[in-house]
Design a protein around this motif. Structure first.
Motif, short mmCIF file in Angstrom:
data_model
loop_
_atom_site.label_atom_id
_atom_site.label_comp_id
_atom_site.label_asym_id
_atom_site.label_seq_id
_atom_site.Cartn_x
_atom_site.Cartn_y
_atom_site.Cartn_z
N ARG A 35 158.26 49.99 -3.13
CA ARG A 35 157.24 49.29 -3.93
C ARG A 35 155.85 49.56 -3.38
NH1 ARG A 35 153.23 48.13 -5.29
NH2 ARG A 35 152.42 46.39 -6.47
N GLU A 36 155.70 49.56 -2.07
CA GLU A 36 154.39 49.77 -1.45
C GLU A 36 153.87 51.17 -1.72
OE1 GLU A 36 151.23 47.94 0.67
OE2 GLU A 36 153.10 47.08 -0.10
N THR A 64 150.02 46.28 -1.43
CA THR A 64 150.14 44.89 -1.86
C THR A 64 149.26 43.97 -1.02
OG1 THR A 64 152.12 44.68 -0.50
CG2 THR A 64 152.45 45.18 -2.84
N VAL A 112 146.21 42.06 -0.84
CA VAL A 112 145.36 41.57 -1.93
C VAL A 112 143.96 41.15 -1.48
CG1 VAL A 112 147.33 40.89 -3.35
CG2 VAL A 112 146.32 39.23 -1.77
N PRO A 152 153.77 41.65 -0.27
CA PRO A 152 154.76 42.69 -0.59
C PRO A 152 155.95 42.07 -1.32
CG PRO A 152 154.77 42.19 1.75
CD PRO A 152 153.64 41.42 1.16
N HIS A 153 156.47 42.81 -2.28
CA HIS A 153 157.59 42.29 -3.06
C HIS A 153 158.49 43.43 -3.52
CE1 HIS A 153 154.08 43.01 -5.64
NE2 HIS A 153 154.94 43.39 -6.55
N SER A 164 144.55 47.19 2.58
CA SER A 164 144.27 46.16 1.57
C SER A 164 143.11 46.58 0.68
CB SER A 164 143.93 44.84 2.25
OG SER A 164 145.02 44.37 2.97
N SER A 186 156.27 37.56 1.35
CA SER A 186 157.05 38.59 0.68
C SER A 186 158.07 37.95 -0.25
CB SER A 186 157.75 39.45 1.73
OG SER A 186 158.40 40.54 1.14
N LEU A 227 155.55 35.34 -8.32
CA LEU A 227 154.42 36.09 -7.76
C LEU A 227 153.10 35.38 -8.08
CD1 LEU A 227 154.07 38.63 -6.11
CD2 LEU A 227 153.89 39.93 -8.23
N SER A 239 150.63 33.82 -5.33
CA SER A 239 149.25 34.28 -5.37
C SER A 239 148.26 33.12 -5.45
CB SER A 239 149.06 35.24 -6.55
OG SER A 239 147.74 35.68 -6.62
#
Length: 154
Positions: free
Chosen positions: A50-51, A56, A58, A65-66, A90, A101, A116, A120
């Motif tokens: 994913r990264e 990720t 922010v 990260p997810h 970032s 995560s 998410l 956030s």
């Protein structure tokens, strides 16, 4: 949805000095394995995959990260507070010290997005960030993250 349903008390940890994003993902995967029984190597690989699509981190010292995983029944989270901030590529080029995560079922769709958004929103709250950065006890950090507050979806 609230963070108490996503974040188990044993999924919160304070880490000393990490030297790389790869090492951070290893710690996240190992913590997810210990707290939820996830396969650590699958979790780590999924976070790295994913990264690779885009960082990720922010901003403001926060990374989210997810990843989506096969065989997972619900969205779960892990939280790390880093004692020494880590370069994370970032959006604001600042190192991160707070990492939340999320791991979601492969087909979770809306639930993953709601989780998410909740994380956030929580991690944008200056009062929460101040408390997180002022505490080193995992139980206290869990309490700060999961205390009851307005959790309507974005």
């Amino acid at each position: 949805m609230n963070l108490a349903k996503i974040l188990a008390p044993e999924a919160v940890k304070v880490c000393g000095h990490l030297t790389s994003k790869k090492r951070l993902f290893q710690d996240l995967g190992e913590l997810a394995s210990a707290a939820y029984g996830l396969d650590a190597s699958v979790a780590i690989d999924s976070l790295q995959e994913r990264e690779s699509l885009g960082p990720t981190g922010v901003g403001h010292g926060i990374a989210l990260p997810h990843a989506r995983l096969d065989g997972l029944e619900r969205v779960v989270g892990v939280f790390l507070r880093l004692e020494k901030p880590l370069d994370f590529d970032s959006v604001d080029r600042q190192p991160v010290d707070l990492v939340f995560s999320l791991f979601a079922p492969k087909e979770s769709g809306v639930e993953h997005l709601k989780a998410l958004a909740l994380v956030s929103r929580t991690m944008r709250d200056p009062a929460i960030l101040t408390k997180l950065r002022a505490n080193s006890d995992p139980a206290t950090l869990h309490a700060i993250l999961t205390e009851s507050r307005d959790t309507r979806a974005a």
